[in-house]
Design an enzyme around this catalytic site. Structure first.
Site, short mmCIF file in Angstrom:
data_model
loop_
_atom_site.label_atom_id
_atom_site.label_comp_id
_atom_site.label_asym_id
_atom_site.label_seq_id
_atom_site.Cartn_x
_atom_site.Cartn_y
_atom_site.Cartn_z
CD GLU A 147 -2.63 -0.96 0.48
OE1 GLU A 147 -2.81 -0.48 -0.04
OE2 GLU A 147 -3.11 -2.32 0.53
CB CYS A 181 -1.22 7.39 1.73
SG CYS A 181 -3.04 6.95 2.83
P1 NAD Z 1 8.77 4.80 4.50
O1 NAD Z 1 8.68 3.98 3.06
O2 NAD Z 1 9.84 5.61 3.88
O3 NAD Z 1 9.02 3.69 5.52
C1 NAD Z 1 8.17 2.45 5.30
C2 NAD Z 1 8.80 0.79 6.21
O4 NAD Z 1 9.52 0.56 5.00
C3 NAD Z 1 9.44 1.64 7.33
O5 NAD Z 1 9.34 0.87 8.42
C4 NAD Z 1 10.77 1.52 7.01
O6 NAD Z 1 11.31 1.41 7.83
C5 NAD Z 1 10.86 0.43 6.30
N1 NAD Z 1 11.71 0.60 5.54
C6 NAD Z 1 12.43 1.97 4.12
N2 NAD Z 1 13.02 1.68 3.55
C7 NAD Z 1 13.14 -0.14 3.20
C8 NAD Z 1 14.06 -1.46 2.04
N3 NAD Z 1 14.80 -0.08 1.70
N4 NAD Z 1 13.49 -2.45 3.19
C9 NAD Z 1 12.72 -2.30 3.85
N5 NAD Z 1 11.70 -1.57 4.24
C10 NAD Z 1 12.11 -0.59 4.55
O7 NAD Z 1 6.96 5.09 4.66
P2 NAD Z 1 6.77 6.11 6.06
O8 NAD Z 1 7.61 7.12 5.62
O9 NAD Z 1 7.01 5.32 7.14
O10 NAD Z 1 5.55 6.52 5.33
C11 NAD Z 1 4.92 7.28 4.65
C12 NAD Z 1 4.71 6.81 3.12
O11 NAD Z 1 3.53 6.29 3.61
C13 NAD Z 1 3.65 8.21 2.27
O12 NAD Z 1 4.10 8.05 1.19
C14 NAD Z 1 2.11 7.26 2.84
O13 NAD Z 1 1.40 7.79 1.51
C15 NAD Z 1 2.57 6.14 2.71
N6 NAD Z 1 0.92 5.34 3.06
C16 NAD Z 1 0.24 4.77 2.56
C17 NAD Z 1 -0.85 4.34 3.12
C18 NAD Z 1 -1.69 3.61 2.43
O14 NAD Z 1 -2.94 2.81 2.88
N7 NAD Z 1 -1.97 3.35 0.92
C19 NAD Z 1 -0.88 4.07 4.66
C20 NAD Z 1 -0.39 5.00 5.64
C21 NAD Z 1 0.97 6.24 4.93
#
Ligand code: NAD
Length: 541
Positions: free
Chosen positions: A297, A331
């Protein structure tokens, strides 16, 4: 009822389900209880939290210090940053635990979820208070986050009980059964912006379907995740079935995603990381005997269209709430407003005044609607976008954080008008309190602008024309369309949530087919026209 109606029902009704109510903060006793929880949690700030693998606390040389975004000198807590070795160990443990966990009856697994939900209800204000400190969620937002987490537990428990009933499709002489099995080891990788709800949703979905879980929270919300883990453990979920593995995503993420022993990755977060995970998971190393399932997501660049006959009072309220609630860090947040030309000037003037009236300040203050952004990195990224807006568009509202910015990561609400729909400001997910306003000649152009981004998550339209609202249903390309109401605040079952295009791959969270992603469907067909049975051996008689 006509003959045709009997043959093909036109409506499929959802089963009865009751969402957890949100707290009524107009009642003094609720406000007092919330204040008391804030005080109580404040006394617990600054503690250390280890990772937990196979029921055992483990630490490493590195840690993550979680700061309060409203007061960046205040440490909420320190968590172990798990190492790659520890991630591999957690996978091994989950693989072993799977053999037992998958055999537990579905109804018992569902009961674990209900116990966790009950504990969340007991600790409701305490959990919300942790989110106020760790993620700067304003009171009502933090309260909604706990309510949604409870909903995920109770709804997925209910859904799994329904899925547990095999579908029988027998013919004379043939018995046909369709049922589900768990996939195996699930890695859950969560974002910080719904720190309890999203992590809970993905984790309990994997658990109730019979998978074992490695729970990897976002760096910025690892303490709330530790509280969730505490509740899972206290509910009696056996050691090893869930491991709590806080850590830096870029360090342990690839080891988790690429492991041949992982069957499923449930990710919510940014597009960049989601796409990288999808690609890494597609590779099958030689030791791997299956194709991994990825649920991802991702982000959004959500628009609200304001039609020329819209009720502007409602439209302004809906845009302001959707754009600036939790400082635009959802999001689903509205970041583009597309206004039909005849309504443009009047709408903009009212939007300006409504935005200026928002209460901007630290999250622990009860009236705050716009708090700070999550951390330094977000603060810089959002300010870079604001600088682009100042350069390329017409600033309409620019609320200066003043002295607040010495205390925390505060960025005041910003509105930019006359924005070019193709510009960087209109195309990139900013994830902060910044909204762009664009003018559309007619509805055709409005839909064209709305659909011209890579994302398809939420969208909305304010209109009094049934014909135009009907057009939105078919022409507005988003996963969640909201008509004459705000575009945030999805509710489990009532508004199953999720998008497509670059907003995600997977079925909607909180929807009736979400759990299917965590399961493998099996069909068994038996020829029952046998001529006699083999007698059971003597020792089984
Ligand atoms: P992010 O992608 O920076 O991090 C999300 C998770 O991924 C964290 O746990 C992080 O540690 C992990 N991560 C980072 N690099 C990684 C890698 N290389 N491999 C595996 N895992 C890794 O996102 P964020 O800043 O925590 O959240 C904000 C984003 O999430 C926004 O883009 C928002 O739109 C999205 N979001 C989407 C939904 C939805 O339902 N579509 C809901 C909430 C947030």
């Amino acid at each position: 009822m006509s003959e045709t109606d009997e043959q093909t029902p036109t409506i499929r009704k959802a089963e009865a389900y009751h969402n957890e109510p949100h707290t009524d903060f107009s009642r003094a006793e609720n406000r007092d209880a919330f204040q008391a929880a804030l005080k109580d949690v404040e006394k617990q700030l600054g503690q250390e939290y280890p990772a937990v693998i196979d029921g055992k606390a483990v630490s490493s040389r590195k840690s993550i210090v979680s700061l309060n975004p409203s007061h960046k000198s205040q440490t909420v807590g320190t968590v172990t940053a798990a190492t790659v070795d520890q991630a591999e160990h957690a996978i091994e443990v989950a693989r072993r635990a799977f053999e037992q966990w998958r055999k537990i009856e579905t109804t018992h697994r569902a009961e674990y979820l209900e116990i966790i939900a009950a504990e969340m209800r007991n600790r409701r204000f305490e959990l919300a208070a942790w989110m106020v400190y760790e993620c700067a969620k304003p009171w009502t937002e933090a309260d909604g986050d706990v309510a949604e987490a409870i909903d995920f537990c109770t709804y997925y428990a209910q859904q799994m009980r329904l899925l547990d009933v095999p579908v029988q499709c027998d013919y004379p002489g043939e018995e046909n059964t369709y049922f589900y099995q768990p996939r195996g080891v699930a890695v859950v990788i969560a974002p910080w912006n719904f720190p309890l709800a999203i992590l809970t949703g993905m984790t309990v979905a994997a658990l109730v379907t019979g998978n074992t879980v490695i729970m990897k929270p976002a760096e910025q919300s690892s303490i709330i995740a530790a509280k969730l883990f505490e509740m899972i453990r206290d509910a009696g979920v056996p050691d090893g079935v869930v491991s709590y593995l806080p850590g830096f995503g870029e360090e342990i993420g690839p080891a988790l995603v690429q492991s041949p022993d992982v069957d499923l990755i449930a990710f919510t977060g940014s597009r960049e990381v989601g796409l990288a995970i999808n690609q890494q998971a597609a590779d099958a190393p030689p030791a791997q005997t299956h194709v991994k399932k990825v649920i991802a997501e991702m982000g959004g660049k959500n628009a609200i269209i304001v039609d020329e006959d819209a009720d502007l009072d409602e439209a302004v309220q809906g845009v302001v709430g959707s754009a600036f609630g939790f400082a635009g860090q959802k999001c689903s947040a509205c970041s583009r407003v597309i206004v039909l030309k005849p309504a443009y000037d009047a709408f903009l003037e009212r939007l300006k005044r409504a935005t200026q009236s928002l209460k901007f300040g630290p999250a622990e203050e009860p009236g705050t609607t716009v708090g700070p952004v999550i951390d330094e990195e977000a603060f810089e990224r959002i300010n870079d976008f604001i600088a682009i807006g100042q350069d390329e568009c017409t600033p309409v509202v620019e609320i200066n954080a003043g002295k607040l910015s010495e205390e925390g990561y505060f960025i005041g609400p910003h509105v930019f008008a006359d924005v070019d729909p193709e510009s960087r400001l209109a195309q990139n997910e900013i994830f902060g309190p910044v909204v762009t306003v664009m003018r559309a000649r007619d509805l055709d152009e409005a839909f064209e602008i709305a659909n011209t981004t890579d994302y398809a998550l939420t969208g909305g339209m304010y209109s009094r024309s049934p014909k135009n609202l009907a057009r939105a249903r078919s022409e507005f390309r988003v996963g969640n369309l909201y008509l004459n109401r705000p575009i945030t605040g999805a509710l489990v079952q009532r508004h199953p949530f999720g998008g497509y295009k670059m907003s995600g791959i997977g079925s909607k969270a909180g929807g009736h087919d979400y759990l299917l992603q965590f399961l493998i469907p099996i069909a068994v067909s038996e020829n029952t026209l046998r001529r006699g049975f083999a007698p059971p051996p003597d020792d089984e008689k």
